[in-house]
Design an enzyme around this catalytic site. Sequence first.
Site: not given
Length: 209
Positions: A14, A18, A34, A85
Amino acid sequence: MQYRFITIEGNIGAGKTTLASKLAAHFHAKLILEEFADNPFLPLFYERPQQYAFPLELFFMAERYKQLKDMLQTQDLFREVVVSDYLFIKSLLFAKVNLPEEEYALYQKLFDIINPQLVQPDLLIFLNAPVSRLQENIRHRNRSYEQQIPDDYLRNVHDMYMQYIKQHPVRTLMIDTSKWDFVRQPDDFQRLLTALEEDYAPGINYMKL
């Protein structure tokens, strides 16, 4: 910006990392990413999911807990912004998708012991992407073990996230990534920064066009 701890979530491919990296750079924030590449069971899981699902999920949960605990317990959340994230609950959600009932029941007991020890984010940004976009991103980043992920698996993961978000009062900013491109469109990223100035109520809030 009032939110001190922001978590980016979404399906596989998804764009979580970024966007988290981009937000952290903008806010000069502490970035928590992660460390999925360190999981030795990940390539094995995609080859033989029934055999390796439990060690895969157990390893992920232990690593996520250690990382969040180590990085957040020394953090002054009132002074410094933190961007992650992943949401720790994803351990339980993916386990629900991947594990048989008996193994999931054991996994949930372990999760329930350690989850209360972690700081929860002030805001969850959820990147909602169609399966076709996810598969395009997965092909583009070219991790060999991900290339055969079936569409149905991505749909199951999406449904599990939606079920969790709808049933829990998580302060969530839902973003349709088919309408926004924060990487290639600077104006879109600026609109996100503006959206982060709003005070959202618990539950699902949608980023407006």
